[in-house]
Design a protein around this motif. Sequence first.
Motif, PDB file in Angstrom:
ATOM      1  N   GLY A  43     -30.633  30.093   1.450  1.00  0.00           N
ATOM      2  CA  GLY A  43     -29.587  29.588   2.327  1.00  0.00           C
ATOM      3  C   GLY A  43     -28.488  30.621   2.510  1.00  0.00           C
ATOM      4  O   GLY A  43     -28.617  31.775   2.112  1.00  0.00           O
ATOM      5  N   SER A  44     -27.362  30.187   3.070  1.00  0.00           N
ATOM      6  CA  SER A  44     -26.289  31.135   3.401  1.00  0.00           C
ATOM      7  C   SER A  44     -25.128  31.112   2.403  1.00  0.00           C
ATOM      8  O   SER A  44     -24.487  32.140   2.178  1.00  0.00           O
ATOM      9  N   THR A  45     -24.883  29.956   1.776  1.00  0.00           N
ATOM     10  CA  THR A  45     -23.689  29.857   0.918  1.00  0.00           C
ATOM     11  C   THR A  45     -23.644  30.891  -0.205  1.00  0.00           C
ATOM     12  O   THR A  45     -22.592  31.492  -0.444  1.00  0.00           O
ATOM     13  N   PRO A  46     -24.751  31.134  -0.905  1.00  0.00           N
ATOM     14  CA  PRO A  46     -24.653  32.016  -2.083  1.00  0.00           C
ATOM     15  C   PRO A  46     -24.661  33.517  -1.755  1.00  0.00           C
ATOM     16  O   PRO A  46     -24.538  34.345  -2.662  1.00  0.00           O
ATOM     17  N   VAL A  80     -35.380  29.461  -6.762  1.00  0.00           N
ATOM     18  CA  VAL A  80     -35.427  27.988  -6.834  1.00  0.00           C
ATOM     19  C   VAL A  80     -36.468  27.474  -5.851  1.00  0.00           C
ATOM     20  O   VAL A  80     -37.187  26.509  -6.118  1.00  0.00           O
ATOM     21  N   ASP A  81     -36.514  28.132  -4.699  1.00  0.00           N
ATOM     22  CA  ASP A  81     -37.479  27.709  -3.676  1.00  0.00           C
ATOM     23  C   ASP A  81     -37.649  28.831  -2.665  1.00  0.00           C
ATOM     24  O   ASP A  81     -36.932  29.824  -2.661  1.00  0.00           O
ATOM     25  N   GLU A  82     -38.669  28.668  -1.807  1.00  0.00           N
ATOM     26  CA  GLU A  82     -38.954  29.692  -0.792  1.00  0.00           C
ATOM     27  C   GLU A  82     -39.632  29.054   0.401  1.00  0.00           C
ATOM     28  O   GLU A  82     -40.394  28.090   0.257  1.00  0.00           O
ATOM     29  N   ARG A  83     -39.293  29.572   1.534  1.00  0.00           N
ATOM     30  CA  ARG A  83     -39.978  29.103   2.749  1.00  0.00           C
ATOM     31  C   ARG A  83     -41.347  29.778   2.796  1.00  0.00           C
ATOM     32  O   ARG A  83     -41.512  30.925   2.362  1.00  0.00           O
ATOM     33  N   CYS A  84     -42.339  29.093   3.374  1.00  0.00           N
ATOM     34  CA  CYS A  84     -43.701  29.658   3.430  1.00  0.00           C
ATOM     35  C   CYS A  84     -43.828  30.591   4.625  1.00  0.00           C
ATOM     36  O   CYS A  84     -44.474  30.292   5.636  1.00  0.00           O
ATOM     37  N   SER A 126     -36.863  34.176   5.255  1.00  0.00           N
ATOM     38  CA  SER A 126     -37.248  34.305   3.842  1.00  0.00           C
ATOM     39  C   SER A 126     -36.022  34.308   2.922  1.00  0.00           C
ATOM     40  O   SER A 126     -35.097  35.114   3.112  1.00  0.00           O
ATOM     41  N   ASN A 127     -36.020  33.448   1.929  1.00  0.00           N
ATOM     42  CA  ASN A 127     -34.939  33.479   0.926  1.00  0.00           C
ATOM     43  C   ASN A 127     -34.992  34.780   0.137  1.00  0.00           C
ATOM     44  O   ASN A 127     -33.950  35.352  -0.217  1.00  0.00           O
ATOM     45  N   TYR A 128     -36.219  35.255  -0.105  1.00  0.00           N
ATOM     46  CA  TYR A 128     -36.348  36.527  -0.846  1.00  0.00           C
ATOM     47  C   TYR A 128     -35.645  37.651  -0.069  1.00  0.00           C
ATOM     48  O   TYR A 128     -34.922  38.470  -0.630  1.00  0.00           O
ATOM     49  N   LEU A 175     -27.777  26.209  -7.272  1.00  0.00           N
ATOM     50  CA  LEU A 175     -28.298  25.356  -6.212  1.00  0.00           C
ATOM     51  C   LEU A 175     -27.334  25.279  -5.043  1.00  0.00           C
ATOM     52  O   LEU A 175     -26.119  25.427  -5.211  1.00  0.00           O
ATOM     53  N   GLY A 176     -27.901  25.011  -3.881  1.00  0.00           N
ATOM     54  CA  GLY A 176     -27.073  24.666  -2.728  1.00  0.00           C
ATOM     55  C   GLY A 176     -27.340  23.209  -2.397  1.00  0.00           C
ATOM     56  O   GLY A 176     -28.120  22.532  -3.079  1.00  0.00           O
ATOM     57  N   MET A 177     -26.679  22.729  -1.359  1.00  0.00           N
ATOM     58  CA  MET A 177     -26.927  21.366  -0.908  1.00  0.00           C
ATOM     59  C   MET A 177     -26.837  21.323   0.615  1.00  0.00           C
ATOM     60  O   MET A 177     -25.911  21.905   1.200  1.00  0.00           O
ATOM     61  N   GLY A 214     -28.134  16.118   1.858  1.00  0.00           N
ATOM     62  CA  GLY A 214     -28.161  15.920   0.413  1.00  0.00           C
ATOM     63  C   GLY A 214     -29.349  16.580  -0.274  1.00  0.00           C
ATOM     64  O   GLY A 214     -29.522  16.423  -1.488  1.00  0.00           O
ATOM     65  N   HIS A 215     -30.145  17.351   0.488  1.00  0.00           N
ATOM     66  CA  HIS A 215     -31.255  18.045  -0.177  1.00  0.00           C
ATOM     67  C   HIS A 215     -30.730  19.161  -1.060  1.00  0.00           C
ATOM     68  O   HIS A 215     -29.635  19.692  -0.840  1.00  0.00           O
ATOM     69  N   THR A 216     -31.549  19.521  -2.030  1.00  0.00           N
ATOM     70  CA  THR A 216     -31.284  20.704  -2.842  1.00  0.00           C
ATOM     71  C   THR A 216     -32.628  21.333  -3.182  1.00  0.00           C
ATOM     72  O   THR A 216     -33.654  20.662  -3.131  1.00  0.00           O
ATOM     73  N   ALA A 217     -32.618  22.628  -3.490  1.00  0.00           N
ATOM     74  CA  ALA A 217     -33.887  23.362  -3.586  1.00  0.00           C
ATOM     75  C   ALA A 217     -34.621  23.087  -2.275  1.00  0.00           C
ATOM     76  O   ALA A 217     -34.012  23.104  -1.205  1.00  0.00           O
ATOM     77  N   SER A 218     -35.937  22.806  -2.364  1.00  0.00           N
ATOM     78  CA  SER A 218     -36.617  22.339  -1.144  1.00  0.00           C
ATOM     79  C   SER A 218     -37.044  20.902  -1.326  1.00  0.00           C
ATOM     80  O   SER A 218     -38.103  20.464  -0.850  1.00  0.00           O
ATOM     81  N   TYR A 235     -43.798  24.232   5.540  1.00  0.00           N
ATOM     82  CA  TYR A 235     -44.033  24.125   4.108  1.00  0.00           C
ATOM     83  C   TYR A 235     -43.025  24.998   3.353  1.00  0.00           C
ATOM     84  O   TYR A 235     -42.562  26.025   3.856  1.00  0.00           O
ATOM     85  N   ARG A 236     -42.715  24.540   2.171  1.00  0.00           N
ATOM     86  CA  ARG A 236     -41.899  25.311   1.237  1.00  0.00           C
ATOM     87  C   ARG A 236     -42.610  25.342  -0.110  1.00  0.00           C
ATOM     88  O   ARG A 236     -43.481  24.506  -0.361  1.00  0.00           O
ATOM     89  N   LEU A 237     -42.209  26.246  -0.985  1.00  0.00           N
ATOM     90  CA  LEU A 237     -42.531  26.148  -2.414  1.00  0.00           C
ATOM     91  C   LEU A 237     -41.226  25.833  -3.126  1.00  0.00           C
ATOM     92  O   LEU A 237     -40.170  26.378  -2.728  1.00  0.00           O
ATOM     93  N   ALA A 262     -18.537  20.592   7.030  1.00  0.00           N
ATOM     94  CA  ALA A 262     -19.722  19.814   7.456  1.00  0.00           C
ATOM     95  C   ALA A 262     -20.358  19.071   6.277  1.00  0.00           C
ATOM     96  O   ALA A 262     -21.069  18.091   6.475  1.00  0.00           O
ATOM     97  N   LYS A 263     -20.085  19.539   5.052  1.00  0.00           N
ATOM     98  CA  LYS A 263     -20.728  18.913   3.882  1.00  0.00           C
ATOM     99  C   LYS A 263     -19.797  17.929   3.165  1.00  0.00           C
ATOM    100  O   LYS A 263     -20.202  17.307   2.172  1.00  0.00           O
ATOM    101  N   ALA A 264     -18.577  17.794   3.644  1.00  0.00           N
ATOM    102  CA  ALA A 264     -17.566  16.998   2.915  1.00  0.00           C
ATOM    103  C   ALA A 264     -18.015  15.552   2.718  1.00  0.00           C
ATOM    104  O   ALA A 264     -17.888  14.996   1.614  1.00  0.00           O
TER     105      ALA A 264
HETATM  106  C1  6PG Z   1     -33.090  26.897   1.198  1.00  0.00           C
HETATM  107  C2  6PG Z   1     -32.214  26.596   0.013  1.00  0.00           C
HETATM  108  C3  6PG Z   1     -31.587  25.260   0.216  1.00  0.00           C
HETATM  109  C4  6PG Z   1     -30.129  25.559   0.450  1.00  0.00           C
HETATM  110  C5  6PG Z   1     -29.464  24.443   1.209  1.00  0.00           C
HETATM  111  C6  6PG Z   1     -28.022  24.826   1.571  1.00  0.00           C
HETATM  112  O1  6PG Z   1     -34.192  27.392   1.032  1.00  0.00           O
HETATM  113  O2  6PG Z   1     -32.580  26.658   2.302  1.00  0.00           O
HETATM  114  O3  6PG Z   1     -32.726  26.817  -1.176  1.00  0.00           O
HETATM  115  O4  6PG Z   1     -31.729  24.327  -0.786  1.00  0.00           O
HETATM  116  O5  6PG Z   1     -29.504  25.782  -0.798  1.00  0.00           O
HETATM  117  O6  6PG Z   1     -30.212  24.225   2.383  1.00  0.00           O
HETATM  118  O7  6PG Z   1     -28.105  25.930   2.433  1.00  0.00           O
HETATM  119  P1  6PG Z   1     -26.768  26.640   2.989  1.00  0.00           P
HETATM  120  O8  6PG Z   1     -26.162  27.321   1.810  1.00  0.00           O
HETATM  121  O9  6PG Z   1     -27.275  27.619   4.023  1.00  0.00           O
HETATM  122  O10 6PG Z   1     -25.895  25.558   3.569  1.00  0.00           O
END
Ligand code: 6PG
Length: 244
Positions: free
Chosen positions: A44-47, A71-75, A83-85, A143-145, A149-153, A179-181, A202-204
């Motif tokens: 994601g973008s936050t970290p 934590v997770d990866e897009r396929c 790609s998160n990587y 983790l992000g969110m 309310g999702h986290t990881a995938s 798909y994700r892993l 947007a997440k408040a």
């Molecule tokens: C992903 C992340 C996912 C991410 C949230 C928040 O693969 O997208 O692992 O869980 O942490 O979607 O993403 P943002 O930080 O971009 O809002």
Amino acid sequence: MPEPRILVFKNLDELSQAAAREFSSLATQSAAANGLFTVALSGGSTPKEFYQLLATPAFKIPWTRVHLFQVDERCVPPDHPQSNYKMIREALLDRAPLPAANFHRMAAEQPDREAAAENYATELRKTVGAGPGEWPRLDVIFLGMGEDGHTASLFPGTAALNERERAVCPNYVEKLKMYRLTLTLPTLNAAARAVFLVAGEAKAETVRQVLRSTDGTPPFPSQRIQPAYGSVTWYLDAAAARLL
Ligand code: 6PG
């Protein structure tokens, strides 16, 4: 499990600085105590800013003792824009002196996603020293969110939320048509520390519901992060914490 620790920062820059300080402090403590510091990073973008800061000399990190997982990866291929990587490589790996063998990439582009997940779980167990029948226990998972309310995938209503046998599994996300892993809840909840980094107006509302709602609404995936023998910390910027 103790109540989550909630830390609120003026903006994403201050949040990222604080997260980098915590990473540096935990890495130093863990490397001294155990000779190893094992961490799983989200995409994601936050970290991104947090990862960029880790690579700067301002933060002393015993990189040879650090092992980074995903934590997770897009396929998608590892050089794909989604790609998160790719994001982690550009923000951190290309800038920090982490030994190449100490970054454990999720090979989510492999056609056999089940095998890729199983191989990753084996690599994770071996590195953290999980015994037979034990869940791999990471020192920290960042983790992000999402706004849903999702986290990881682990997205609402998806099959991986119910996974209780595998440490890593593929997950089809209908809303994204992809798909994700992902690390599964048993693995995420085996961690010693779970640290959420969440920013933006947007997440408040989701942050409010996840951290404050007691009306029995179906738990958001982020609410399912409850390490049995660990802690949860939320790093929020003021915008994301506005409704708390
Ligand atoms: C992903 C992340 C996912 C991410 C949230 C928040 O693969 O997208 O692992 O869980 O942490 O979607 O993403 P943002 O930080 O971009 O809002």
